[in-house]
Each structure stands twice: as C-alpha cells, then as structure tokens.
Design an enzyme around this catalytic site. Structure first.
Site, PDB file in Angstrom:
ATOM      1  CD  GLU A 111      53.802   5.632  13.408  1.00 53.28           C
ATOM      2  OE1 GLU A 111      52.826   5.436  12.662  1.00 53.28           O
ATOM      3  OE2 GLU A 111      53.701   5.963  14.585  1.00 53.28           O
ATOM      4  CE  LYS A 113      49.405   6.710   3.904  1.00 55.39           C
ATOM      5  NZ  LYS A 113      48.571   5.665   3.362  1.00 55.39           N
ATOM      6  CG  ASP A 115      49.281   0.193   0.019  1.00 59.25           C
ATOM      7  OD1 ASP A 115      48.170   0.617   0.373  1.00 59.25           O
ATOM      8  OD2 ASP A 115      49.646   0.135  -1.169  1.00 59.25           O
ATOM      9  CE1 TYR A 223      47.312   3.270  11.731  1.00 56.56           C
ATOM     10  CE2 TYR A 223      48.581   1.597  10.571  1.00 56.56           C
ATOM     11  CZ  TYR A 223      47.436   2.351  10.701  1.00 56.56           C
ATOM     12  OH  TYR A 223      46.410   2.176   9.831  1.00 56.56           O
ATOM     13  CE  LYS A 310      49.731   7.924  -1.306  1.00 57.76           C
ATOM     14  NZ  LYS A 310      48.663   6.949  -1.230  1.00 57.76           N
ATOM     15  CB  CYS A 404      38.694 -15.958 -31.348  1.00 59.76           C
ATOM     16  SG  CYS A 404      40.021 -16.937 -30.629  1.00 59.76           S
ATOM     17  CB  CYS A 407      39.246 -20.305 -33.451  1.00 61.75           C
ATOM     18  SG  CYS A 407      38.060 -19.557 -32.327  1.00 61.75           S
ATOM     19  CB  CYS A 422      37.163 -17.229 -27.812  1.00 61.88           C
ATOM     20  SG  CYS A 422      36.936 -18.469 -29.097  1.00 61.88           S
ATOM     21  CB  CYS A 428      39.143 -21.816 -29.541  1.00 55.49           C
ATOM     22  SG  CYS A 428      40.255 -20.428 -29.385  1.00 55.49           S
TER      23      CYS A 428
HETATM   24  S1  IVH Z   1      47.873   7.054  11.386  1.00 55.42           S
HETATM   25  C1  IVH Z   1      44.413   9.939  12.364  1.00 55.42           C
HETATM   26  N1  IVH Z   1      49.952   5.575  10.747  1.00 55.42           N
HETATM   27  O1  IVH Z   1      46.934   5.276   6.063  1.00 55.42           O
HETATM   28  C2  IVH Z   1      45.538   9.208  11.761  1.00 55.42           C
HETATM   29  N2  IVH Z   1      48.047   5.491   9.323  1.00 55.42           N
HETATM   30  O2  IVH Z   1      45.748   7.825   4.933  1.00 55.42           O
HETATM   31  C3  IVH Z   1      45.349   7.761  11.732  1.00 55.42           C
HETATM   32  N3  IVH Z   1      48.263   3.906   7.458  1.00 55.42           N
HETATM   33  O3  IVH Z   1      43.686   5.114   7.362  1.00 55.42           O
HETATM   34  C4  IVH Z   1      46.242   7.034  10.848  1.00 55.42           C
HETATM   35  N4  IVH Z   1      50.307   3.203   7.950  1.00 55.42           N
HETATM   36  O4  IVH Z   1      44.956   2.919   7.017  1.00 55.42           O
HETATM   37  C5  IVH Z   1      48.700   5.957  10.400  1.00 55.42           C
HETATM   38  N5  IVH Z   1      51.854   4.292  10.340  1.00 55.42           N
HETATM   39  C6  IVH Z   1      50.614   4.664  10.003  1.00 55.42           C
HETATM   40  C7  IVH Z   1      49.958   4.128   8.871  1.00 55.42           C
HETATM   41  C8  IVH Z   1      48.664   4.577   8.555  1.00 55.42           C
HETATM   42  C9  IVH Z   1      49.271   3.087   7.107  1.00 55.42           C
HETATM   43  C10 IVH Z   1      46.996   4.030   6.697  1.00 55.42           C
HETATM   44  C11 IVH Z   1      45.769   3.936   7.566  1.00 55.42           C
HETATM   45  C12 IVH Z   1      45.055   5.249   7.418  1.00 55.42           C
HETATM   46  C13 IVH Z   1      45.625   5.765   6.132  1.00 55.42           C
HETATM   47  C14 IVH Z   1      45.620   7.274   6.187  1.00 55.42           C
END
Ligand code: IVH
Length: 669
Positions: A111, A113, A115, A223, A310, A404, A407, A422, A428
């Site tokens: 999946e 991740k 942010d 997720y 990551k 500054c 000025c 400043c 200024c």
């Molecule tokens: S699973 C027990 N799936 O990443 C596992 N987390 O470092 C529960 N996050 O706290 C998390 N995308 O805020 C999961 N596809 C994804 C995610 C995801 C982002 C974030 C989430 C979590 C953190 C974990």
C-alpha cells in the site's frame, strides 16, 4: 407527513451517493449546480421539519462552530507504529523472516504510505461514532466534530454487511493544491507557513472551530480494519468491503505472491509518487491473511506482519555560495542560502531556506561548505546537513546579522519567537514597500500598481506610506521614465475606483499583523466602522468569534500608535470607506440594549453566528464567557454542563432559541 419523511430520507440518500461519487470515487454523477439545488432543497425541508432532524444528514457536514477543548479517549486497540526501513535488503530480510516464522505460503499486500496524520474511526450500526487521533498510541484526542466535516469520510455507511461495531484506521491528508493555496493565503496575511502538508493536516485537525476545518478541504485514505467480526479473512478483501461501505481506499493497493513483484512496485512508486495529489513517503508491506497476521503477532512497538519501506528523501549535495537576509513587510528577517545550482528531482535548485538563526547555528554553516539540500514534503528546498569531511580550514562562519541589511537598525527578537525583526517599520525600505504592495493588492484595495511601480514611486520620493498614494498628481508621474499621460491616467483612475472598496477590504489592506481577509471581514461585520473598532478593548475583541488574544493584542497595538491614527484620518479624508455599507447592515434596533448574552451549544433555526448578529443588531452585547454581568444564556443542544451550572449559579436567565426569537419578535422586529 409520512411523505415528507420519505422525501427527506430519499434526498439524503441521493446526496450521500453524489458525495460518495464525487469525493471517494472522484467521478461526479451530477453537476455542481444540480447538487447545490438538491442540498438546498434538503436544507429547506429540514428547517421546515425540525422534528425530522438527523445529525448524520449530509446537510450537517458544514461543521458547527462550537468551540470546545478536545477530550482524551483511550484506544480500545493501541495505535502502534510500523518498523521502518530505507533498505531493500531489509525488506528481503522481512520477507525471509516471515517465511521462516510461518512455514507456509503467504501473500503480501503493498500500500502507499500516506504522509498525513493518522486517525481511528469507530462505527456502530453503520454510524460514525467517534474519531480519535493517535495521541500517545494508547489514548488520543476526540476530534469527531472536525472529522465529520471531511467529505470523503462517511457519516453513515452504505450497504448492510458491515459489522455492528468496528474500528477503521487511516490517514488524514491535505492535498497538495489545498496546501499550496492555504500557504499562499497565510503568506499574504503575514502568518507562519506550514512546513508541509502533514503539519498542515494535523494542525487543521486540532483547530477548535469545525467550520474552519471544513473550509480546509481535507481528505482521508483508510488502510486498517479492526474488530471482532470482520467479514473477510484477508486484509485486502476487508479493505475492498470497506470500499463498498463508502470509505476511500487507495486504488493502488496491490497483492503480491513474490518478493520480486514487491521490488518492482517499489521501483515504480519511487518515481510515480510525484504525480499523486497527496504526499506519500513510502510503501507499507503487510501479510494479507488475518490468521497469519495473528500468528506472527506484535513486538512491543509494531506488528511483525508489516514493514514500511520509506523512499529516500530527494536530496543532493552542492556548495553554499552566500547567505542573503531578506526583510519582509512585517520586518521579519529570513535567511536564504544561495547555492551552486544543482539538479534535484527534476528542477534546478539555486536557493534554499535557512529558516532562522537557531538553524544556522545548529548547522554550524561556513561559506563554501558542501551542503545537503533536501526537497521533502516542503515546497522550498532546505539545507539539512553539512558535509564536514569536505570542509576546508579557514572558511568564514555564517553568523546571523545583528543589524538590518537595509537600514542598519539593530534587530530584535521577540520573546518566544524564532525570527529576528527589524523594528524600524516606518523607515526601512523593504518594509515600507512591502506594506504598500500589500495595500494595493488584488484582495486589498485592488489598485493597478505592481512591485515595479511601487519601487519606482518610492525611489522618486513620491510615496513613503500608503496615504501618499492618494496625494499623487498627474504631474508627479507623467514625467517619470517609462510613464506618460496614458499610464498616469490609468493609475489615477484606479486610485479613484479604489475609493469604493468595501470597508472590510480596506481593513485588510491596512496590513495589521494577523488580520487576514477572514478576520478583517469578521471585524467589519461586528464593529461596523473603524472608530468603533479602534475603541474596542481586549475583552470586546476576543468576544468576537475566531479572534484570539494574539489578534486582539495586535489590533490594540496598531490603534494605539499615533501615526496609525493619523494615517486612518488621512485615508478617511481621501474618501476611503471606513464603515460597512448600509446594504450589508440590517436594521438596527435597541430592543436588547444593556443586555449581555452568552451563546452556547448548537441550534436548529439559525446558526450561532446568526444569533450573534441578531443580538448585536438589536443593541445587545454578546460575550464569550459567563460573568456576573451576563443577563441571558442562549442555550442550544449539547452545551457543556459546567457552563449551564455556572449560568444558574450567577442567576443568568437560561433561554432556548424559541424564547429568544420571541424576545425580539414580541417587540415587532
Ligand atoms: S498500517 C499497526 N498502512 O504510518 C500498523 N500505516 O509508521 C498500523 N501510514 O501510524 C499502520 N500509510 O499513520 C499503515 N498504508 C498504511 C499507511 C500507514 C501511512 C502511517 C500511519 C501509521 C504510520 C506508521
């Protein structure tokens, strides 16, 4: 009556479906116009039939404006994190370890991740009951009121095969375009920018006013399902069910039966993620079978059945050539690094933000250093580290300036703030020019003059504050280089037209710190003219919705200065509007003169803001908190018990909305 009930119900269902198509499936099934028409019809019917009120109706998404502190709630299942890695070797190790522990075949789901900021939603009988932030993992903040404003989150589930009670976890996100426009607005208002969409999303979720949250257009992807009776045996299969119930599930979630296919996917998304509308920082790999997940179990911090890969942050090394110190319209001094141009994820980077003096000191920067530049979630690249190995002895250390650069005034640092300022705001040059540029801006006075014109006029000694703009005569400018009769008359005409600018824009144009467009509007509607606003004290200012002490203090400071009083007089004499238009002001009466009201809770017939307006328009006073001076407490639903108790104690009369409306009706409003 049963017909109305049926009609309201079917309208609600229809609007829910359109919302789902629009926000979850991103494929609208109706025009905006048609949609608004249906929503308005529903709203009108709901007002006419308050007995059919449903808190989960799509009309209730706009967000009430009750301001309350968040309550801490324990998580039934702790919110754990994931073990992280940047290395493909460690992904392989995870895969092999899983194989060894399970001793059988398994599937991996990958999946994106996302942010943002994580959220846990609790549904009972298909209704959203509670939304809790991660907090410390075992307890978090109850942010239900805010989460209810996020349109892609279902308040009521679709279909029938969802468990009676379950929890679903996901990420709340601020899409890039929303983030960029929010920051542009904040910059214009002289407010601190959000560093990245993650901070913007979590900051927004913690706002006390759900209607502001609603305006920020957050989104959410889910997720992870938790509960005793989930419908399917596999993680992905459950997510697909959740999709049917109305949740937004990433369409890029994928099942793999080999590690090679996982690596291919990693390679693909490392590049492709840049084309997504929301920020992502990696891929999450999960064992699909729930039974296998159970057998693998958890360590103290994270599940053994998942790992987050990551993506490498996008960074590059280059040489620091020099550091500029820029002075903005508020006087804040920002250090900016000039770099040897370097290619960083598709764009050439020449400048990078250095944020503030503390960051410069902690990096121990020297001119000529090899520095690492990173383009993470931020829009402006930043210097994250120095390659000290590459430093040649004798290089000059970068120190934050004390005077500054424009000025020479000695810079000051306000308590609790990272920035240097400043203090010479009247003399200024960049501050003067910055203030004038803000004043002429499109959302302010909308005068046709850009930064070049302002620079030109300033250098020709024609303007040194915004008041001077209105004293410019044709003769002053026709002879300037590049100017002629035609351009002079266009400019002077636009000065004339600007005199019709509504008071709320004039107020915004003044550039009072923290007074952005929305605050200016609110102040204009509440105080009606500049004199009343200038006379307001701290208590009266903070009683206005959304005005906190920081804004109030800034207003008090502004109006206390004699030069600002002179400027306002000058602008008044020039013919600028210093009071709200008659048309925007509804009949005023004195029916509630001398009476002080406190409003609490939510209402059916009018919004809180409308009640505030009604009180003010009838000569009453609306304040934020109960004191011995409070005469009436206008009490709605869900008001806090402590407020009620306090009102009873001090002997304020507690009235509901009907009684209040009669109070003003009776007198023949
Ligand atoms: S699973 C027990 N799936 O990443 C596992 N987390 O470092 C529960 N996050 O706290 C998390 N995308 O805020 C999961 N596809 C994804 C995610 C995801 C982002 C974030 C989430 C979590 C953190 C974990």
């Amino acid at each position: 009556m049963p017909d109305i009930n049926k009609h309201i119900k079917s309208l609600r269902e229809e609007i829910d479906t359109h919302n789902y198509n629009y926000y979850v499936l991103s494929s609208p099934s109706i025009s905006d116009f048609e949609f608004d028409k249906k929503l308005k019809e529903l709203e009108a019917l709901e007002i006419a039939h308050p007995e059919l009120f449903d808190p989960n109706s799509p009309s209730q998404r706009v967000g009430s404006d009750i301001n309350k502190n968040f309550q801490q709630v324990g998580h039934q299942y702790p919110m754990l994190s994931l073990s992280n890695t940047y290395s493909e070797t460690e992904v392989l190790e995870f895969y092999n370890r899983t194989q060894k522990l399970l001793k059988e075949d398994f599937e991996i789901v990958s999946e994106l991740k996302y942010d943002g900021t994580s959220i846990s939603l609790i549904y009972e009988q298909g209704i959203l009951k509670q939304a809790i932030t991660r907090g410390d993992g075992s307890k978090g903040d109850d942010v239900t009121a805010n989460v209810r404003t996020i349109k892609s989150i279902p308040l009521k589930l679709r279909g029938h095969d969802f468990p009676d009670k379950f929890e679903i976890r996901g990420e709340i996100l601020m899409p890039w375009p929303v983030f960029e426009s929010l920051n542009a607005e904040r910059e214009e208002n002289g407010e601190a920018l959000f560093a990245n969409p993650r901070n913007a999303a979590s900051g927004t979720l913690k706002l006390q006013n759900p209607s502001v949250v609603a305006a920020r257009r957050l989104d959410a992807y889910f997720y992870y399902l938790l509960g005793e009776s989930l419908p399917e045996k596999g993680h992905l299969e459950n997510l697909l069910k959740a999709k049917e119930w109305g949740f937004k599930i990433s369409e890029y979630t994928k099942k793999h039966t080999s590690i090679e296919s996982v690596f291919e996917n990693i390679k693909f998304w490392d590049i492709e993620r840049r084309n997504l509308p929301v920020a992502t920082d990696g891929l999450v790999l999960k064992v699909n079978s729930l039974l296998q997940q159970k057998n693998l179990g958890f360590t103290a911090k994270s599940p053994r059945w998942a790992i987050a890969y990551k993506f490498q942050a996008q960074e590059a090394q280059t040489i620091l050539r020099s550091v500029d110190f820029q002075v903005g319209r508020t006087g804040a001094v920002t250090p900016v690094a000039n770099l040897e141009p370097v290619l960083l994820s598709g764009t050439i980077v020449k400048r990078a933000s250095l944020h503030n003096a503390d960051i410069i000191a902690s990096l121990d920067l020297h001119l000529g250093d090899m520095v690492y530049v990173e383009k993470g979630g931020e829009i402006i690249p930043k210097i994250i580290a120095v390659n000290k190995e590459a430093r040649i002895a004798g290089r000059q250390k970068v120190v934050f300036i004390e005077n500054c650069p424009q000025c020479s005034s000695i810079l000051i640092r306000k308590e609790g703030e990272a920035a240097y300022y400043c203090p010479n705001e009247d003399a200024c040059p960049p501050q003067i020019k910055g203030k004038i540029l803000h004043f002429v801006g499109r959302k302010a006075m909308n005068i046709s003059a850009g930064s070049e014109t302002i620079e030109h006029f300033f250098n020709a000694n024609l303007i040194s504050n915004v008041g001077d703009l209105f004293s410019i005569k044709e003769n002053d400018i026709v002879h300037l280089e590049g100017w002629g009769e035609r351009s002079a008359s266009v400019f002077l005409e636009s000065i004339e037209t600007s005199k019709n600018t509504p008071f709320e824009n004039v107020l915004y144009a003044l550039g009072i710190r923290f007074v952005g467009e929305t605050v200016a509007k609110r102040l204009a509607y509440t105080f009606h003219d500049i004199d009343k606003l200038a006379k307001a004290n701290l208590e009266e200012l903070v009683a206005v919705d959304e005005i906190g002490e920081r804004i109030a203090q800034s207003l008090l400071d502004f109006f206390a200065k004699e030069k600002n009083q002179i400027l306002i007089q000058r602008l008044k004499d020039a013919g600028l509007k210093m009071e709200i238009d008659e048309t925007r002001r509804i009949e005023k009466t004195e029916m509630l003169k001398g009476l002080t009201f406190v409003i609490s809770g939510t209402f059916q017939k009018h919004s809180r803001d409308e009640y505030k307006d009604l009180i003010e328009k009838n000569g009453g006073k609306n304040v934020g908190s109960i004191s011995s001076k409070t005469n009436y407490m206008l009490a709605g639903e869900n008001m806090g018990p402590s407020k009620l108790e306090k009102a009873q104690k001090i002997g304020a009369e507690i009235i509901d909305e009907e009684t209040f409306l009669k109070l003003i009706d009776k007198e023949g409003l």
